[in-house]
Design an enzyme around this catalytic site. Structure first.
Site, PDB file in Angstrom:
ATOM      1  CG  ASP A 110      -0.582  -0.174   2.591  1.00 14.47           C
ATOM      2  OD1 ASP A 110       0.987  -0.518   2.658  1.00 14.47           O
ATOM      3  OD2 ASP A 110      -1.379  -0.041   3.291  1.00 14.47           O
ATOM      4  CB  SER A 111       4.775   1.925  -0.194  1.00 13.08           C
ATOM      5  OG  SER A 111       4.813   0.570  -0.535  1.00 13.08           O
ATOM      6  CG  ASP A 118       0.633  -3.551   2.083  1.00 12.19           C
ATOM      7  OD1 ASP A 118       0.595  -4.766   2.632  1.00 12.19           O
ATOM      8  OD2 ASP A 118       1.465  -2.667   1.663  1.00 12.19           O
ATOM      9  CE  LYS A 139       3.691  -6.008   3.668  1.00 12.05           C
ATOM     10  NZ  LYS A 139       2.717  -4.615   4.906  1.00 12.05           N
ATOM     11  CD  GLU A 179       1.203  -1.368   7.539  1.00 16.64           C
ATOM     12  OE1 GLU A 179       0.911  -0.951   8.806  1.00 16.64           O
ATOM     13  OE2 GLU A 179       1.585  -1.078   6.548  1.00 16.64           O
ATOM     14  CD  GLU A 234       8.365  -0.378   7.208  1.00 17.57           C
ATOM     15  OE1 GLU A 234       6.905  -0.635   7.206  1.00 17.57           O
ATOM     16  OE2 GLU A 234       8.114   1.156   6.714  1.00 17.57           O
TER      17      GLU A 234
HETATM   18  O1  KIV Z   1       3.815  -1.104   1.462  1.00 15.74           O
HETATM   19  C1  KIV Z   1       5.229  -1.459   1.532  1.00 15.74           C
HETATM   20  O2  KIV Z   1       5.576  -1.013   0.393  1.00 15.74           O
HETATM   21  C2  KIV Z   1       5.295  -2.247   2.612  1.00 15.74           C
HETATM   22  C3  KIV Z   1       6.284  -2.329   2.796  1.00 15.74           C
HETATM   23  C4  KIV Z   1       6.965  -1.424   3.187  1.00 15.74           C
HETATM   24  C5  KIV Z   1       7.046  -3.655   3.846  1.00 15.74           C
HETATM   25  O3  KIV Z   1       4.428  -2.650   3.118  1.00 15.74           O
END
Ligand code: KIV
Length: 278
Positions: free
Chosen positions: A45-46, A84, A114, A116, A183
């Site tokens: 989600d970056s 994510d 994924k 968090e 992280e």
């Molecule tokens: O969203 C993302 O790119 C991430 C990584 C920084 C692990 O969660």
């Protein structure tokens, strides 16, 4: 070669094989990363920051994630695709969480999701795994909670934080996660957790002792100038190359040097003069 699976990733730890992971958010980057042979592509989600221009990941929606995961899935033939789950798509009603995870698989083409968090989302992790969807955990600095942390700071410096991180990692393993991203935590703590777990740890700003490493592709390719996170390394300065190339193109268009007949299509000019004479 066949598609890499979540269980193959778990086995890599048993074989002491390091696990490189990179983010990708679209078809061309996924295709290149896949061709390079990366075992895991993370549709992080970056993308909220790297491709949508937001200040954080908070505004990223399920629709954004499905859209980008689908593009990545078209480009990645072998790499395992991890998508994510965005802010507030889990940790809500259990049925809604399951539906959101399922969308990333069914509509997006992901092979894993994924989430968090640790203890606070452990029921979600258990439910998603039970429904047959592999889960990657994410602890330490979890960017969706940036407002609670008050910034992107290293986590796990106090006794209380250390105990919670260890507890989170063990609970995620117990709940069925096949790997955990850690992280921004100190390297000795990441080493300790890596040794405690039988599933792989994937570090970002967590030192060299994790079983794998993940980086944001825009960071390692030098897409942006300005702030460069301490945990990253630029293998290329794409920013400079792109600006330089666009400037060259502009200069050539302005000077009438592009296109030449090499980039143009010719014809029999007799036909043109015939039609002009009509
Ligand atoms: O969203 C993302 O790119 C991430 C990584 C920084 C692990 O969660």
């Amino acid at each position: 070669m066949s598609k890499i699976t979540a269980s193959k990733i778990s086995n890599m730890k048993q074989g002491s094989e390091k696990i490189p992971v990179i983010t990708a958010y679209d078809y061309p980057m996924a295709k290149l990363a896949d061709e390079a042979g990366i075992p895991i592509i993370l549709v992080g989600d970056s993308l909220g920051m790297t491709v949508l221009g937001y200040e954080s990941t908070i505004k990223v929606t399920m629709d954004d994630m499905v859209h980008h995961t689908r593009a990545v899935a078209r480009g990645a033939k072998q790499s395992l695709i991890v998508a994510d789950m965005p802010f507030m798509s889990y940790g809500v009603k259990a049925s809604q969480t399951l539906q959101n995870a399922a969308r990333l698989f069914q509509e997006g083409g992901a092979q894993s999701v994924k989430l968090e968090g640790g203890e606070n989302i452990i029921n979600d992790v258990e439910n998603i795994v039970k429904a047959g969807m592999p889960v990657m955990g994410h602890i330490g600095l979890t960017p969706q909670s940036v407002h609670r942390f008050g910034g992107y700071r290293v986590q796990g410096r106090s006794r209380k934080e250390i105990d919670q991180l260890i507890k989170d990692a063990l609970m995620l393993e117990e709940a069925g996660a096949y790997a955990i991203v850690m992280e921004l935590i100190p390297a000795p703590l990441a080493k300790h957790i890596t040794e405690l777990l039988s599933i792989p740890t994937i570090g970002i700003g967590a030192g060299p002792h994790c079983d794998g490493q993940v980086q944001v592709v825009h960071d390692i390719l030098g897409f942006f100038d300005g702030f460069i996170p301490k945990h990253t390394k630029q293998y290329l300065r794409l920013n400079d190359l792109i600006i330089e190339s666009i400037k060259c193109y502009m200069d050539e268009v302005k000077a009438g040097l592009f296109p030449t007949m090499l980039e143009s299509f010719d014809m029999d000019e007799q036909i043109l003069s015939d039609s002009n004479n009509r």
